[in-house]
Write a protein that holds these residues in place. Sequence first.
Motif, PDB file in Angstrom:
ATOM      1  N   ASP A 323      37.297  -0.057 -10.353  1.00 13.34           N
ATOM      2  CA  ASP A 323      36.553   0.105  -9.354  1.00 13.34           C
ATOM      3  C   ASP A 323      36.133  -1.234  -8.568  1.00 13.34           C
ATOM      4  OD1 ASP A 323      36.731   2.843  -7.860  1.00 13.34           O
ATOM      5  OD2 ASP A 323      34.442   3.290  -8.611  1.00 13.34           O
ATOM      6  N   ARG A 324      35.511  -1.794 -10.280  1.00 15.54           N
ATOM      7  CA  ARG A 324      35.358  -3.040  -9.472  1.00 15.54           C
ATOM      8  C   ARG A 324      36.110  -3.745  -8.287  1.00 15.54           C
ATOM      9  NH1 ARG A 324      32.419  -7.141 -13.980  1.00 15.54           N
ATOM     10  NH2 ARG A 324      34.725  -7.476 -14.590  1.00 15.54           N
ATOM     11  N   GLN A 325      37.056  -3.621  -8.681  1.00 11.87           N
ATOM     12  CA  GLN A 325      38.438  -5.108  -7.746  1.00 11.87           C
ATOM     13  C   GLN A 325      38.289  -4.721  -6.513  1.00 11.87           C
ATOM     14  OE1 GLN A 325      39.431  -7.954  -9.832  1.00 11.87           O
ATOM     15  NE2 GLN A 325      39.787  -7.930  -7.490  1.00 11.87           N
ATOM     16  N   ARG A 326      38.582  -3.359  -6.341  1.00 12.33           N
ATOM     17  CA  ARG A 326      38.321  -2.739  -5.309  1.00 12.33           C
ATOM     18  C   ARG A 326      36.880  -2.876  -4.065  1.00 12.33           C
ATOM     19  NH1 ARG A 326      39.268   3.907  -3.896  1.00 12.33           N
ATOM     20  NH2 ARG A 326      38.882   3.255  -1.453  1.00 12.33           N
ATOM     21  N   LEU A 327      35.343  -3.315  -5.334  1.00 12.79           N
ATOM     22  CA  LEU A 327      34.781  -4.013  -4.162  1.00 12.79           C
ATOM     23  C   LEU A 327      34.929  -5.511  -4.245  1.00 12.79           C
ATOM     24  CD1 LEU A 327      31.403  -3.987  -2.985  1.00 12.79           C
ATOM     25  CD2 LEU A 327      31.254  -4.173  -5.440  1.00 12.79           C
ATOM     26  N   PHE A 328      35.575  -6.248  -4.743  1.00  7.42           N
ATOM     27  CA  PHE A 328      35.690  -7.363  -4.664  1.00  7.42           C
ATOM     28  C   PHE A 328      36.794  -7.401  -3.791  1.00  7.42           C
ATOM     29  CE2 PHE A 328      34.546  -8.690  -9.193  1.00  7.42           C
ATOM     30  CZ  PHE A 328      33.250  -8.518  -9.479  1.00  7.42           C
ATOM     31  N   ASP A 329      38.148  -6.455  -3.886  1.00  2.00           N
ATOM     32  CA  ASP A 329      39.049  -6.883  -2.704  1.00  2.00           C
ATOM     33  C   ASP A 329      38.485  -6.822  -1.573  1.00  2.00           C
ATOM     34  OD1 ASP A 329      41.063  -8.042  -4.537  1.00  2.00           O
ATOM     35  OD2 ASP A 329      41.348  -5.510  -5.161  1.00  2.00           O
ATOM     36  N   PHE A 330      37.809  -5.290  -1.588  1.00  5.38           N
ATOM     37  CA  PHE A 330      37.393  -5.402   0.119  1.00  5.38           C
ATOM     38  C   PHE A 330      36.516  -6.281   0.460  1.00  5.38           C
ATOM     39  CE2 PHE A 330      34.282  -3.022   3.007  1.00  5.38           C
ATOM     40  CZ  PHE A 330      34.999  -2.451   3.581  1.00  5.38           C
ATOM     41  N   LEU A 331      35.217  -6.579  -0.307  1.00  2.16           N
ATOM     42  CA  LEU A 331      34.403  -7.996   0.652  1.00  2.16           C
ATOM     43  C   LEU A 331      35.157  -8.670   1.024  1.00  2.16           C
ATOM     44  CD1 LEU A 331      31.857  -7.969  -2.320  1.00  2.16           C
ATOM     45  CD2 LEU A 331      31.551  -6.866   0.706  1.00  2.16           C
ATOM     46  N   ALA A 332      36.673  -9.207   0.213  1.00  2.00           N
ATOM     47  CA  ALA A 332      37.574 -10.432   0.198  1.00  2.00           C
ATOM     48  C   ALA A 332      38.322 -10.383   1.895  1.00  2.00           C
ATOM     49  CB  ALA A 332      38.215 -11.044  -0.591  1.00  2.00           C
ATOM     50  N   ASN A 333      39.034  -8.986   1.511  1.00  2.36           N
ATOM     51  CA  ASN A 333      40.008  -9.112   2.746  1.00  2.36           C
ATOM     52  C   ASN A 333      39.274  -8.484   3.609  1.00  2.36           C
ATOM     53  OD1 ASN A 333      41.852  -8.659   0.446  1.00  2.36           O
ATOM     54  ND2 ASN A 333      41.766  -6.510   0.514  1.00  2.36           N
ATOM     55  N   HIS A 334      38.220  -7.927   3.760  1.00  2.00           N
ATOM     56  CA  HIS A 334      37.556  -7.557   5.358  1.00  2.00           C
ATOM     57  C   HIS A 334      36.590  -9.186   5.494  1.00  2.00           C
ATOM     58  CE1 HIS A 334      39.627  -3.960   6.197  1.00  2.00           C
ATOM     59  NE2 HIS A 334      39.262  -3.436   4.958  1.00  2.00           N
ATOM     60  N   GLN A 335      36.270  -9.891   4.972  1.00  2.00           N
ATOM     61  CA  GLN A 335      35.640 -11.457   5.054  1.00  2.00           C
ATOM     62  C   GLN A 335      34.133 -10.574   5.490  1.00  2.00           C
ATOM     63  OE1 GLN A 335      36.626 -14.726   5.083  1.00  2.00           O
ATOM     64  NE2 GLN A 335      37.619 -13.397   3.256  1.00  2.00           N
ATOM     65  N   ILE A 336      33.674  -9.830   4.854  1.00  6.62           N
ATOM     66  CA  ILE A 336      32.288  -9.112   4.689  1.00  6.62           C
ATOM     67  C   ILE A 336      31.094 -10.458   4.742  1.00  6.62           C
ATOM     68  CG2 ILE A 336      30.451  -7.462   4.235  1.00  6.62           C
ATOM     69  CD1 ILE A 336      32.782  -6.315   5.045  1.00  6.62           C
ATOM     70  N   THR A 337      30.238 -10.818   5.079  1.00  2.26           N
ATOM     71  CA  THR A 337      29.184 -11.308   5.153  1.00  2.26           C
ATOM     72  C   THR A 337      28.206 -11.352   4.631  1.00  2.26           C
ATOM     73  OG1 THR A 337      29.541 -11.450   7.409  1.00  2.26           O
ATOM     74  CG2 THR A 337      30.931 -13.397   6.870  1.00  2.26           C
ATOM     75  N   GLY A 338      27.084 -12.104   4.766  1.00  2.00           N
ATOM     76  CA  GLY A 338      26.244 -11.812   4.644  1.00  2.00           C
ATOM     77  C   GLY A 338      25.527 -10.334   3.214  1.00  2.00           C
ATOM     78  N   ALA A 339      26.469 -10.379   2.235  1.00  2.00           N
ATOM     79  CA  ALA A 339      26.213  -9.223   1.078  1.00  2.00           C
ATOM     80  C   ALA A 339      25.871  -9.692   0.590  1.00  2.00           C
ATOM     81  CB  ALA A 339      27.747  -8.972   1.030  1.00  2.00           C
ATOM     82  N   PHE A 340      25.090  -9.104  -0.726  1.00  2.00           N
ATOM     83  CA  PHE A 340      24.675  -9.861  -2.187  1.00  2.00           C
ATOM     84  C   PHE A 340      24.148  -8.222  -3.203  1.00  2.00           C
ATOM     85  CE2 PHE A 340      20.573 -10.836   0.295  1.00  2.00           C
ATOM     86  CZ  PHE A 340      19.496 -10.278  -0.062  1.00  2.00           C
ATOM     87  N   ILE A 341      23.586  -8.139  -4.039  1.00  2.00           N
ATOM     88  CA  ILE A 341      23.716  -7.220  -4.446  1.00  2.00           C
ATOM     89  C   ILE A 341      22.338  -6.890  -5.489  1.00  2.00           C
ATOM     90  CG2 ILE A 341      24.730  -6.554  -7.603  1.00  2.00           C
ATOM     91  CD1 ILE A 341      27.575  -7.494  -6.429  1.00  2.00           C
ATOM     92  N   LEU A 342      21.397  -6.212  -5.627  1.00  2.00           N
ATOM     93  CA  LEU A 342      20.823  -5.537  -6.338  1.00  2.00           C
ATOM     94  C   LEU A 342      21.125  -4.739  -7.467  1.00  2.00           C
ATOM     95  CD1 LEU A 342      18.004  -4.664  -4.282  1.00  2.00           C
ATOM     96  CD2 LEU A 342      18.389  -6.938  -4.649  1.00  2.00           C
ATOM     97  N   SER A 343      20.510  -4.305  -8.803  1.00  2.00           N
ATOM     98  CA  SER A 343      20.761  -3.461  -9.938  1.00  2.00           C
ATOM     99  C   SER A 343      19.238  -3.596 -11.053  1.00  2.00           C
ATOM    100  CB  SER A 343      22.374  -4.395 -10.658  1.00  2.00           C
ATOM    101  OG  SER A 343      21.622  -6.050 -11.229  1.00  2.00           O
ATOM    102  N   GLY A 344      19.743  -2.811 -11.739  1.00  2.00           N
ATOM    103  CA  GLY A 344      18.704  -2.933 -12.582  1.00  2.00           C
ATOM    104  C   GLY A 344      19.186  -2.296 -14.249  1.00  2.00           C
TER     105      GLY A 344
END
Length: 441
Positions: A323-344
């Motif tokens: 699932d983590r690789q899927r997220l990374f690949d998705f962001l890269a494959n679709h060149q999603i700009t402006g993304a960052f993550i919040l977590s707790g």
Amino acid sequence: MRIFALPLVLVFFACVEATSPPLVSATITAGPMVGSVTHETARVWVQTAEEAQLHLEIRAEGKDWMGFGPGGVHLTRENQFSGFAEVRVQPNTRYQYRFVSDHAELLPVSEQSFRTPPAPDESGSFTVAFGSCAGSWGLHPDQPIWRAINNLHPDVFLWLGDNIYFERDTKEWEDVGKMQARWKTQRAMPSLQPMLRRTVNLATWDDHDYGPNNSDGTWRLKEESLKLFRNYWANPDNPTSVPGVMHSYRWGKVEFFLLDTRFHRSPNKAKNGPGKSVLGETQWAWLEHALKTSAADFKVIVSAMQVLPDYHDFESWKLFPSDRQRLFDFLANHQITGAFILSGDRHIGELLQREIPRLPYPLTEFTASPLAAGFGTPPPDEQVPSRVPGTSVEGEQFGVLRFTTPQNGPPYVELQAFHADGKPAWKARRIEITDLGAQGD
Ligand SMILES: [Fe+2]
């Protein structure tokens, strides 16, 4: 504070059907809490001590109260006398609000207001605070951190999970009555009320406000837990066809994607492979489509547990490698700009950055935990290669994002962590939209 000295009692003069028990008075026990506020609608939640039929009234500053119509809410024993009303609003406006019945006020109006966002394609500066892990087992069971958060006047507060703790010794998660009581106690906490009344509150959950420690999609009381969650929050609607607390929220040119990392989650110990998922396929399909089609400049992915770190073996997306690789690949494959993550979740705070192959910018993750609970000692920077040096935080804390759209130049966001007393934990760090792969305007 004076407001708590005032009687919060409303006398009902309304006629009731002869068959109904007479409604004599309604006492607010928690809130009101501002929930999802878009450029078109506003939801406000409230809880009373007994059955009540209330109406939400609003007025733009300096204008008359807008009367009855839509905006009613019936609070019954079945929903623990809690729920939200919804009214229509205009963009970019500050509103005062009140719950009334027969035009009797429940609370002084000065304490109760919210600001609506601009239309989705319009600029506007605003402040978001966030945090996770709010229990009664830390140094400060009365949770004074809420006063420090409220003092910064955020427009939005994001609850990243473990928003209450079902108590471990008595296994509260096994007993719906005890779960209800835990929610009720936390929501009525005096230190929390001023922030709830003037800030958009949006939430996802983690294990301790969902079920037992490290619980997942196999948890047998998850439907009951979801019902309780829905009783106590006024989030935007779930956009998927499956149950859960996932949703997205837009403020001008910023969009937040709050993930449900529990309801559809495979067990942590399941065998690694494509079938082991944090989100489940339907939530994935929604997230991917929403990220791909979002016209927002900033796309903030909100996950209860950490996404990027490899340096520890606590719960994180590291336990779900495909699932983590899927997220990374998705962001890269679709060149999603402006993304960052919040977590707790981690009971430490830190700012992380990690290079993702083929993504034209390092992915940033801002972790803040706990708001009010036990905390750990973060490992030193030299043991955490992905950490931005000097950003580990120990103790009760929260994070702040200040989004700014200047007249000239690219929009930017300033990230900063704060201790529970309101003192900054580190100097604000600025990220321009052009640092996240986007072209400047
Ligand atoms: Fe926690």
